[in-house]
Scaffold this active site. Structure first.
Site, PDB file in Angstrom:
ATOM      1  N   SER A 457     -35.639  14.171 -31.727  1.00 45.07           N
ATOM      2  CA  SER A 457     -35.803  14.083 -30.349  1.00 45.07           C
ATOM      3  C   SER A 457     -34.982  15.176 -29.844  1.00 45.07           C
ATOM      4  O   SER A 457     -33.808  15.718 -30.345  1.00 45.07           O
ATOM      5  CB  SER A 457     -35.230  12.793 -29.822  1.00 45.07           C
ATOM      6  N   TYR A 470     -28.624   6.176 -29.641  1.00 46.36           N
ATOM      7  CA  TYR A 470     -29.650   6.885 -29.806  1.00 46.36           C
ATOM      8  C   TYR A 470     -29.623   8.345 -30.050  1.00 46.36           C
ATOM      9  O   TYR A 470     -30.341   8.995 -30.971  1.00 46.36           O
ATOM     10  CB  TYR A 470     -30.681   6.662 -28.761  1.00 46.36           C
TER      11      TYR A 470
END
Length: 587
Positions: A457, A470
């Site tokens: 990401s 995350y």
């Protein structure tokens, strides 16, 4: 009574097109006939390791092409034209198997000259199949170069220039006298050493006619290349073709075969992480592929591996490959599965939601792809082990694995419970570790190379107080990918980390917002979802970038303007990233 097995060759002469050819016979006279055509600067002896693998099953014929071994050596360059070489091949077939088509196997220049016969209408009925290794049809190459130049794109020009650089020796062989003198001056004695050092060929047999083979064989290049490349003909064929592509070939790049399905409607493609000559010296894998192909065309069932190798006419750059995608039930996973299906791959959808995975596979089949679905909880290492074993047993090994499955989590680190950390890391990180270690090992054992894609990401480059868990998991995926890429360098396996920005998928609805009660969490999800919708970076865009990154073997691919900005900011102004990380975006 079984036919006798000939272990020692029977030598005989064949009248070719104005020359006498030395031919040799081995093996089981009751089996299908294989005709082997060697390349440059070899003679028929280059096939001996393969012959030992297949002699019990097949009758095997090999011959020294004109100018090599014990065959006649024409003096004029014009006598090495492709049409004469095809006439020689036709004469050998009619001499050894006049009533039954033969299975042709060729390497290097043997493949180039065999293409001339395979695409000649009068010779095609004499051929049951053609297995080609490291040798394209020169006319097909001419059309390939024209098509790339017409694209007028930097990448297309780069492909042409890259192949010209790899083919430097062709220009050298067109220089008068120098190549011949080099062979006479000692290159013949040094040839086995060069094969060991440059090609990794562990055993190279001394060739008593090496100097002569190298000296006279340069006429093959002088007689054919310029005419064929600059005035290419239309050369289709109805002969079933098995294309073997060594991905480490220093001389014949895999890109030369991108458009082959245009000319060959019945095409099977296999790749192997090997150099130009390695399969010849260590031929057990090649023998297995030939055996599978011949058995199928002789009436047997196609193995699963052979089914996967079948190329659909009009398919793309991933034809003949198996692509495995985790988290393929929706979002980026489904879009990626369908992107590779459109590019010609067979696909395997794995997801914890079997119905969603089956729907993705159904959509891939609608695109003409072979597709399968499997339920998989990637957070369970035992399930991953079982799943990987099933893939190995059912398919051999995948060519490409996309470790995509992931979940979201937001909230401050101090609001994140240990069980939340464990759940997130099991899915986002540990499943990637399992996918990499299990399938990279399969790729290495299969010896055909491959590629692993790990979906990270843009958050891997952007620290924030609002999604510590995350961002940590995705940064770990990025570093894992970089480390694995270094470990697998030189082994034919690429590794790519994909770092998308704000992708408009359903991941927000599955994201846990730590430290908020139910009502506050719902409001937060709705707010973030609206942001993602306004950004509207689609899963299909990410899927396209994934496929492009694999084709180019890119180590890291950012997707979306915000992702590129995050990467640049972290590299050139990390102080700004650290300052922005303090902002409380959940307020």
């Amino acid at each position: 009574m079984n036919a006798p097995l000939m272990l020692e060759p029977q030598r005989f002469a064949v009248k070719g097109d104005g020359v006498e050819l030395a031919a040799y016979r081995w093996g089981n006279a009751a089996g299908p006939t294989l005709l082997l055509v060697h390349g440059y600067p070899d003679n028929h002896e280059v096939w001996l390791p393969l012959i030992r693998e297949l002699a019990a099953d097949c009758q095997i014929i090999a011959y020294d092409v004109r100018g090599a071994g014990a065959s006649d050596i024409p003096r004029k360059t014009g006598n090495y034209r492709l049409e004469k070489l095809a006439n020689d091949l036709e004469a050998v077939i009619k001499a050894v198997s006049p009533d039954r088509p033969v299975h042709l196997v060729a390497h290097d220049w043997g493949s180039i000259q065999s293409w001339e016969a395979v695409t000649e209408p009068r010779i095609q009925p004499l051929l049951a199949s053609y297995t080609t290794i490291s040798g394209p049809c020169l006319d097909h190459v001419g059309h390939w170069m024209r098509a790339r130049l017409k694209e007028k794109r930097p990448r297309a020009f780069g492909q042409v220039i890259g192949q010209l650089v790899s083919s430097w020796y062709i220009g050298f062989f067109h220089t008068p006298l120098v190549p011949e003198l080099l062979w006479r001056a000692g290159l013949a004695r040094a040839w086995p050493t060069l094969l060991r050092r440059l090609e990794g060929v562990r055993e190279s047999r001394p060739n008593p006619t090496q100097a002569s083979d190298g000296h006279h064989g340069v006429k093959l290049y002088r007689a054919n290349f310029i005419t064929s490349l600059f005035r290419p003909r239309q050369r289709p064929t109805e002969v079933p073709v098995q294309l073997i592509v060594p991905t480490r070939d220093r001389f014949v790049r895999p890109q030369l075969f991108q458009d082959l399905d245009r000319w060959v409607p019945r095409l099977w493609r296999r790749e192997v992480a090997a150099g130009h000559w390695q399969l010849m010296a260590d031929p057990s894998r090649l023998a297995g592929w030939i055996r599978e192909f011949v058995d199928h065309l002789e009436g047997g069932d196609a193995s699963r591996a052979l089914q996967l190798a079948k190329v659909r006419p009009g398919s793309g750059s991933f034809a003949g490959k198996l692509v495995l995608v985790t988290g393929a039930g929706g979002g980026i996973g489904r879009a990626t599965l369908l992107e590779f299906a459109e590019r010609g791959a067979s696909v395997l959808a794995a997801d914890i939601d079997l119905a969603a995975a089956e729907r993705s596979a159904e959509l891939a089949r609608a695109l003409g792809a072979e597709a399968w679905a499997r339920r998989l909880d990637v957070s369970d290492s035992a399930q991953m082990e079982t799943f990987a074993a099933w893939v190995r047993d059912a398919f051999g090994s995948p060519d490409l694995v996309v470790n995509n499955a992931g979940i979201g989590m937001a909230g401050a680190m101090l609001d994140t419970r240990p069980e939340d950390w464990e759940r997130l890391l099991r899915v986002n990180l540990w499943s990637v570790i399992d996918g990499c270690r299990l399938f990279a090992r399969q790729m290495l054992e299969a010896g055909k190379g491959g590629h692993i894609v790990n979906v990270a990401s843009a958050a891997a480059f952007v620290p924030s107080r609002n999604y510590a868990a995350y961002a940590t998991s995705k940064a770990a995926v990025l570093m894992l990918s970089e480390c694995l890429r270094a470990e697998l360098a030189g082994k034919g396996i690429g590794v790519t980390a994909i770092c998308p920005g704000l992708v408009n998928t359903g991941i927000i609805q599955a994201t846990r917002f730590n430290g908020l009660d139910g009502e506050a969490e719902a409001r937060r999800k709705a707010k973030v979802q609206r942001l993602y919708q306004r950004r509207n970076l689609t899963a299909e865009t990410v899927a396209t970038r994934i496929a492009d990154a694999v084709e180019r073997n890119k180590p890291v691919q950012a997707v979306g303007s915000e992702a590129h900005l995050s990467v640049a900011q972290w590299r050139f102004a990390p102080w700004l990233s650290r300052l922005l990380a303090r902002l409380n975006l959940s307020a």
